[in-house]
Motif scaffolding. Sequence first.
Motif, PDB file in Angstrom:
ATOM      1  N   PHE A  88       0.878  -1.169   0.000  1.00 35.73           N
ATOM      2  CA  PHE A  88       0.000   0.000   0.000  1.00 35.73           C
ATOM      3  C   PHE A  88       0.911   1.213   0.000  1.00 35.73           C
ATOM      4  O   PHE A  88       1.407   1.636   1.044  1.00 35.73           O
ATOM      5  CB  PHE A  88      -0.906  -0.035   1.237  1.00 35.73           C
ATOM      6  CG  PHE A  88      -2.106   0.845   1.153  1.00 35.73           C
ATOM      7  CD1 PHE A  88      -3.255   0.412   0.509  1.00 35.73           C
ATOM      8  CD2 PHE A  88      -2.105   2.108   1.725  1.00 35.73           C
ATOM      9  CE1 PHE A  88      -4.387   1.224   0.438  1.00 35.73           C
ATOM     10  CE2 PHE A  88      -3.217   2.927   1.656  1.00 35.73           C
ATOM     11  CZ  PHE A  88      -4.361   2.488   1.011  1.00 35.73           C
ATOM     12  N   ASP A  89       1.175   1.733  -1.191  1.00 29.52           N
ATOM     13  CA  ASP A  89       2.195   2.757  -1.384  1.00 29.52           C
ATOM     14  C   ASP A  89       1.529   4.118  -1.594  1.00 29.52           C
ATOM     15  O   ASP A  89       1.151   4.479  -2.710  1.00 29.52           O
ATOM     16  CB  ASP A  89       3.056   2.384  -2.591  1.00 29.52           C
ATOM     17  CG  ASP A  89       4.230   3.332  -2.806  1.00 29.52           C
ATOM     18  OD1 ASP A  89       4.261   4.408  -2.180  1.00 29.52           O
ATOM     19  OD2 ASP A  89       5.120   2.993  -3.620  1.00 29.52           O
ATOM     20  N   THR A  90       1.366   4.870  -0.513  1.00 34.53           N
ATOM     21  CA  THR A  90       0.713   6.173  -0.609  1.00 34.53           C
ATOM     22  C   THR A  90       1.610   7.205  -1.291  1.00 34.53           C
ATOM     23  O   THR A  90       1.108   8.183  -1.842  1.00 34.53           O
ATOM     24  CB  THR A  90       0.316   6.684   0.782  1.00 34.53           C
ATOM     25  OG1 THR A  90       1.479   6.747   1.626  1.00 34.53           O
ATOM     26  CG2 THR A  90      -0.718   5.764   1.418  1.00 34.53           C
ATOM     27  N   GLY A  93       1.014   6.220  -4.892  1.00 40.81           N
ATOM     28  CA  GLY A  93      -0.397   6.069  -5.187  1.00 40.81           C
ATOM     29  C   GLY A  93      -0.780   4.739  -5.798  1.00 40.81           C
ATOM     30  O   GLY A  93      -1.656   4.677  -6.666  1.00 40.81           O
ATOM     31  N   ALA A  95      -1.866   0.722  -4.854  1.00 42.60           N
ATOM     32  CA  ALA A  95      -2.252  -0.287  -3.867  1.00 42.60           C
ATOM     33  C   ALA A  95      -2.357  -1.634  -4.571  1.00 42.60           C
ATOM     34  O   ALA A  95      -3.124  -1.784  -5.525  1.00 42.60           O
ATOM     35  CB  ALA A  95      -3.585   0.069  -3.222  1.00 42.60           C
ATOM     36  N   ALA A 122      -9.352   1.794  -1.365  1.00 39.48           N
ATOM     37  CA  ALA A 122      -8.120   2.361  -1.906  1.00 39.48           C
ATOM     38  C   ALA A 122      -8.395   3.517  -2.863  1.00 39.48           C
ATOM     39  O   ALA A 122      -7.787   4.594  -2.753  1.00 39.48           O
ATOM     40  CB  ALA A 122      -7.311   1.276  -2.613  1.00 39.48           C
ATOM     41  N   ARG A 126      -9.376   6.427   0.125  1.00 35.69           N
ATOM     42  CA  ARG A 126      -8.002   6.905   0.288  1.00 35.69           C
ATOM     43  C   ARG A 126      -7.506   7.713  -0.907  1.00 35.69           C
ATOM     44  O   ARG A 126      -6.429   8.283  -0.847  1.00 35.69           O
ATOM     45  CB  ARG A 126      -7.067   5.716   0.544  1.00 35.69           C
ATOM     46  CG  ARG A 126      -7.335   4.976   1.851  1.00 35.69           C
ATOM     47  CD  ARG A 126      -7.126   5.864   3.072  1.00 35.69           C
ATOM     48  NE  ARG A 126      -5.793   6.430   3.138  1.00 35.69           N
ATOM     49  CZ  ARG A 126      -4.733   5.807   3.672  1.00 35.69           C
ATOM     50  NH1 ARG A 126      -4.871   4.599   4.210  1.00 35.69           N
ATOM     51  NH2 ARG A 126      -3.555   6.393   3.706  1.00 35.69           N
ATOM     52  N   MET A 128      -6.405   6.792  -3.881  1.00 33.49           N
ATOM     53  CA  MET A 128      -5.304   6.257  -4.682  1.00 33.49           C
ATOM     54  C   MET A 128      -5.712   6.269  -6.160  1.00 33.49           C
ATOM     55  O   MET A 128      -6.881   6.026  -6.486  1.00 33.49           O
ATOM     56  CB  MET A 128      -4.970   4.827  -4.261  1.00 33.49           C
ATOM     57  CG  MET A 128      -4.708   4.650  -2.781  1.00 33.49           C
ATOM     58  SD  MET A 128      -3.066   5.181  -2.290  1.00 33.49           S
ATOM     59  CE  MET A 128      -2.190   3.627  -2.333  1.00 33.49           C
TER      60      MET A 128
END
Length: 202
Positions: A88-90, A93, A95, A122, A126, A128
């Motif tokens: 989950f790479d914020t 961006g 997931a 996601a 969030r 993404m």
Amino acid sequence: MFAIPLSETLPAELRPLEPHHAEEFLAHMDRGRVSVDRFISFASRSTDLDSARATLQRYADRAAADTARIYGIWLDGTLVGGVMFPHFDTTHGIAEIGVWAEPAGEGLGLISAGVRHLIEYALVERGMPIVEWLSSPENTRSRAVAERAGMSLDGVLRSRYPHNGARQNKEVWSLLAEEWLASEQRAEFLASRERLRAARVS
């Protein structure tokens, strides 16, 4: 702890899978090991109570860092599968979504239902821009879940992943936020979610 109903016809719920579930998780792995271990690496690392707890603790630590999450699917009170964000790479961006199930959890639509909750979380909650799905070309069930979610096959990464003593190819599927927002899959998901919420209230 939250529990999200997954089916209008079955007593199935999506819940966080946490270290205190280690004994239940191990029993679930033992029931599904033959099929799960072909494609999911944590099955081969979760062979006793300590290693099962360590697997779940790694995800708990990464959830606290907002870099991964894992959820179980319970059918009539028994853990039969799950869905997860292995990555989950914020920052970028992206997931990645993954799934697994023992035989008792297959073919019921529960994995697909869980995946749609993760996609909505996601891409909408969030914000993404993209979710990804990596799976073995031999895993036809995984491919079917990706297709039902409306994902597109981007390509195959050759010899990408070492597992069980051999390097495995990986299919890469993806779904963009704008595609999900405009999709029939999301409309169906939202309608089903509202029906389930209404049923719980009544």
